[in-house]
Design an enzyme around this catalytic site. Structure first.
Site, PDB file in Angstrom:
ATOM      1  N   ALA A  23       0.997   5.166  -2.282  1.00 10.94           N
ATOM      2  CA  ALA A  23       0.906   5.280  -3.655  1.00 10.94           C
ATOM      3  C   ALA A  23       2.218   4.890  -4.457  1.00 10.94           C
ATOM      4  O   ALA A  23       1.933   4.206  -5.394  1.00 10.94           O
ATOM      5  CB  ALA A  23       0.518   6.761  -3.914  1.00 10.94           C
ATOM      6  N   ARG A  57      -7.277  -0.319  -7.318  1.00 12.55           N
ATOM      7  CA  ARG A  57      -7.677   0.850  -6.192  1.00 12.55           C
ATOM      8  C   ARG A  57      -7.594   2.237  -7.137  1.00 12.55           C
ATOM      9  O   ARG A  57      -6.731   2.347  -7.797  1.00 12.55           O
ATOM     10  CB  ARG A  57      -6.477   0.916  -5.123  1.00 12.55           C
ATOM     11  CG  ARG A  57      -6.549  -0.155  -4.191  1.00 12.55           C
ATOM     12  CD  ARG A  57      -5.594  -0.111  -2.972  1.00 12.55           C
ATOM     13  NE  ARG A  57      -6.187   0.870  -2.193  1.00 12.55           N
ATOM     14  CZ  ARG A  57      -5.632   1.391  -1.032  1.00 12.55           C
ATOM     15  NH1 ARG A  57      -4.242   1.048  -0.881  1.00 12.55           N
ATOM     16  NH2 ARG A  57      -6.066   2.417  -0.441  1.00 12.55           N
ATOM     17  N   GLN A  84      -2.684   2.580   9.804  1.00 10.38           N
ATOM     18  CA  GLN A  84      -1.368   3.078   9.137  1.00 10.38           C
ATOM     19  C   GLN A  84      -0.305   3.609   9.989  1.00 10.38           C
ATOM     20  O   GLN A  84       0.902   3.270  10.003  1.00 10.38           O
ATOM     21  CB  GLN A  84      -1.349   3.524   7.841  1.00 10.38           C
ATOM     22  CG  GLN A  84      -2.125   2.752   6.544  1.00 10.38           C
ATOM     23  CD  GLN A  84      -3.741   2.949   6.604  1.00 10.38           C
ATOM     24  OE1 GLN A  84      -4.232   3.284   7.566  1.00 10.38           O
ATOM     25  NE2 GLN A  84      -4.072   2.684   5.325  1.00 10.38           N
ATOM     26  N   ASP A 140      -1.659  10.731  -2.131  1.00 12.98           N
ATOM     27  CA  ASP A 140      -2.171   9.639  -3.392  1.00 12.98           C
ATOM     28  C   ASP A 140      -2.063  10.293  -4.352  1.00 12.98           C
ATOM     29  O   ASP A 140      -2.149   9.609  -5.722  1.00 12.98           O
ATOM     30  CB  ASP A 140      -3.512   9.165  -2.973  1.00 12.98           C
ATOM     31  CG  ASP A 140      -2.814   8.075  -1.695  1.00 12.98           C
ATOM     32  OD1 ASP A 140      -2.493   6.883  -1.721  1.00 12.98           O
ATOM     33  OD2 ASP A 140      -3.066   8.661  -0.606  1.00 12.98           O
ATOM     34  N   ARG A 189       0.949  -1.179   0.048  1.00 12.52           N
ATOM     35  CA  ARG A 189      -0.022   0.009   0.112  1.00 12.52           C
ATOM     36  C   ARG A 189       0.908   1.410   0.123  1.00 12.52           C
ATOM     37  O   ARG A 189       1.946   1.301  -0.033  1.00 12.52           O
ATOM     38  CB  ARG A 189      -1.007   0.041   1.234  1.00 12.52           C
ATOM     39  CG  ARG A 189      -0.254  -0.488   2.555  1.00 12.52           C
ATOM     40  CD  ARG A 189      -0.227   0.224   3.961  1.00 12.52           C
ATOM     41  NE  ARG A 189      -0.233   1.657   3.675  1.00 12.52           N
ATOM     42  CZ  ARG A 189       0.825   2.168   3.926  1.00 12.52           C
ATOM     43  NH1 ARG A 189       1.950   1.816   3.942  1.00 12.52           N
ATOM     44  NH2 ARG A 189       0.696   3.617   3.718  1.00 12.52           N
ATOM     45  N   ASN A 241      -5.130  12.380   0.058  1.00 10.89           N
ATOM     46  CA  ASN A 241      -4.520  11.696   0.711  1.00 10.89           C
ATOM     47  C   ASN A 241      -5.309  10.913   1.998  1.00 10.89           C
ATOM     48  O   ASN A 241      -6.675  11.087   1.979  1.00 10.89           O
ATOM     49  CB  ASN A 241      -3.184  12.410   1.570  1.00 10.89           C
ATOM     50  CG  ASN A 241      -2.170  11.562   2.303  1.00 10.89           C
ATOM     51  OD1 ASN A 241      -1.880  10.656   1.635  1.00 10.89           O
ATOM     52  ND2 ASN A 241      -1.780  11.664   3.711  1.00 10.89           N
ATOM     53  N   LYS A 242      -4.611  10.028   2.930  1.00 12.03           N
ATOM     54  CA  LYS A 242      -5.688   9.236   3.629  1.00 12.03           C
ATOM     55  C   LYS A 242      -6.434  10.087   4.483  1.00 12.03           C
ATOM     56  O   LYS A 242      -6.396  11.187   4.890  1.00 12.03           O
ATOM     57  CB  LYS A 242      -4.609   8.702   4.574  1.00 12.03           C
ATOM     58  CG  LYS A 242      -5.411   7.582   5.513  1.00 12.03           C
ATOM     59  CD  LYS A 242      -5.961   6.634   4.879  1.00 12.03           C
ATOM     60  CE  LYS A 242      -5.317   5.714   3.967  1.00 12.03           C
ATOM     61  NZ  LYS A 242      -6.266   4.847   3.108  1.00 12.03           N
TER      62      LYS A 242
HETATM   63  O1  MRU Z   1      -4.477   3.425   1.820  1.00 14.52           O
HETATM   64  P1  MRU Z   1      -3.222   3.550   1.737  1.00 14.52           P
HETATM   65  O2  MRU Z   1      -2.628   2.862   3.236  1.00 14.52           O
HETATM   66  O3  MRU Z   1      -2.645   2.950   0.760  1.00 14.52           O
HETATM   67  O4  MRU Z   1      -2.934   4.943   1.831  1.00 14.52           O
HETATM   68  C1  MRU Z   1      -1.608   5.655   1.887  1.00 14.52           C
HETATM   69  C2  MRU Z   1      -1.600   7.129   2.019  1.00 14.52           C
HETATM   70  O5  MRU Z   1      -2.563   7.942   1.910  1.00 14.52           O
HETATM   71  C3  MRU Z   1      -0.261   7.740   2.000  1.00 14.52           C
HETATM   72  O6  MRU Z   1      -0.237   8.716   2.825  1.00 14.52           O
HETATM   73  C4  MRU Z   1      -0.116   8.028   0.719  1.00 14.52           C
HETATM   74  O7  MRU Z   1      -0.237   6.989  -0.428  1.00 14.52           O
HETATM   75  C5  MRU Z   1       1.174   8.563   0.453  1.00 14.52           C
HETATM   76  S1  MRU Z   1       2.593   7.191   0.433  1.00 14.52           S
HETATM   77  C6  MRU Z   1       4.010   7.636   0.212  1.00 14.52           C
END
Ligand code: MRU
Length: 359
Positions: free
Chosen positions: A55, A90, A200, A240, A53, A250-251
């Site tokens: 991006a 995704r 996370q 992302d 997981r 982002n998350k």
């Molecule tokens: O759902 P995830 O765990 O893939 O989400 C990840 C994030 O939101 C990260 O902050 C983003 O992908 C940047 S990773 C360098």
């Protein structure tokens, strides 16, 4: 990065066989396990189930997934079908689509017989470039943090989700300046948000623990108070997808931190490689937001007193829940964007990436 002193990447090709190994992030932080991917279906499942997981890592895994997909046949139909399968895993992280487009533009002009080797070499190049880009994000990000620090005391950083080396191939994005600071002997401490519902933040705490970086885990809802109290130099997060106007996906929960940071006068910094900037996307409203399964909220994951990993139900299976996985932070709340090229304000992305043609 190192795990118990041994250097690791999050994904690597297996010597002598057409296969890829990954660190299974669904087992972390309670167990460290490696899973082998043998097919494009394996790669798609690893992305969908979040064994990989983040991006940048999703993009790199998709590139290797395409190479795996050419194992038996390498004609156009097989290549395009593999790309469709991976693209459907995704929706929000643009690195997935960026990597698939790059692989296809490299492979489609080639005769099928030349595609397998070219696919593995291009996937390896994408992985190595990601490592170099993240290392450079660390350098530029550290300069920005030092330029904006409050005083000579400990550098206090707040983060959200996991944008560390586990979310990339190595070094991370938002955590890269943190590692650069720590490795430079700078006194630094990180406030780590749990990041419900998939936690996370526990991956971030695991990474920082492995590297020896002081940190404190907090409930997501504690961020507003901690920022308002003062004493935090910056909020540093990944992305992302960054739209052409500087809006950032982002998350889920990131936008709330941006609002609290602005209210407290704390700089809000987004770190992301060029592969996460989507100049074909005009603004945040155009970014697809992934909706994930309700059980991510209804069930809790952890390990019991014997250290055995398991899940507990906190809501009935019939409970109505909503689980958007990402949100949009408007460019107006983003103080700086750091990429491998340097730093800029959210509205000046093209100054950092002038090669980015419209659309
Ligand atoms: O759902 P995830 O765990 O893939 O989400 C990840 C994030 O939101 C990260 O902050 C983003 O992908 C940047 S990773 C360098």
């Amino acid at each position: 990065m190192r795990v118990n002193g041994t250097p690791w990447r999050t994904i690597w090709p297996v010597d002598g066989v057409r296969a890829v190994d990954i660190i299974d992030q669904t087992a972390l932080p309670h167990a460290f396990s490696v899973r082998r991917l043998h097919s494009v279906e394996d790669a798609a499942q690893a992305i969908r189930s979040m064994q990989v997981r983040g991006a940048p890592l999703i993009g790199v895994t998709a590139a290797h997934g395409l190479a795996l997909g050419l194992a038996s046949r390498a004609d156009d139909e097989t290549l395009l079908a593999a790309a469709r399968l991976l693209a459907a895993t995704r929706p929000t992280a643009v690195n997935l689509h960026w990597a698939l487009a790059r692989m296809q533009s490299r492979l489609l002009p080639l005769p099928p017989a030349a595609r397998v080797d070219a696919a593995w070499s291009e996937a390896a190049t994408i992985a190595d470039e990601d490592v170099d880009q993240c290392r450079r994000i660390g350098i530029h990000g550290l300069q920005l943090l030092l330029a904006g620090r409050r005083g000579e005391g400990r550098l206090e950083i707040m983060t959200h989700c996991n944008a560390g080396w586990l979310a990339t191939v190595d070094h991370g994005t938002a955590l890269a300046p943190v590692y650069a600071a720590f490795d430079a002997g700078i006194d630094i401490h990180v406030w780590v948000s749990e990041t419900r519902p998939r936690n996370q933040g526990l991956l971030t705490a695991w990474e920082l623990r492995q590297h020896g970086v002081p940190h404190t885990v907090v409930a997501d809802n504690a961020a507003g108070l901690l920022l308002a109290r003062g004493g935090i130099d910056a909020v540093l997060v990944g992305a992302d997808r960054i739209a052409a106007n500087g809006d950032v996906a982002n998350k889920i929960g990131t936008c709330l931190k941006a609002l609290a940071a602005r209210a407290a006068g704390v700089p809000f910094i987004v770190a992301a490689p060029r592969s996460t900037i989507d100049f074909a996307c005009a603004n945040g409203a155009a970014i697809p937001i992934e909706e994930r399964a309700g059980d991510e909220l209804r069930l809790l994951h952890g390990c019991d007193s014997a250290g055995v990993a398991g899940e507990l139900r906190q809501l009935p299976a019939t409970a109505a829940v909503a689980n958007p996985a990402f949100d949009i932070t408007p460019a107006s709340l983003v103080d700086h964007i750091v990429s491998e090229r340097g730093c800029c304000t959210a509205d000046r992305l093209r100054s950092l990436h002038p090669e980015a043609a419209d659309g």
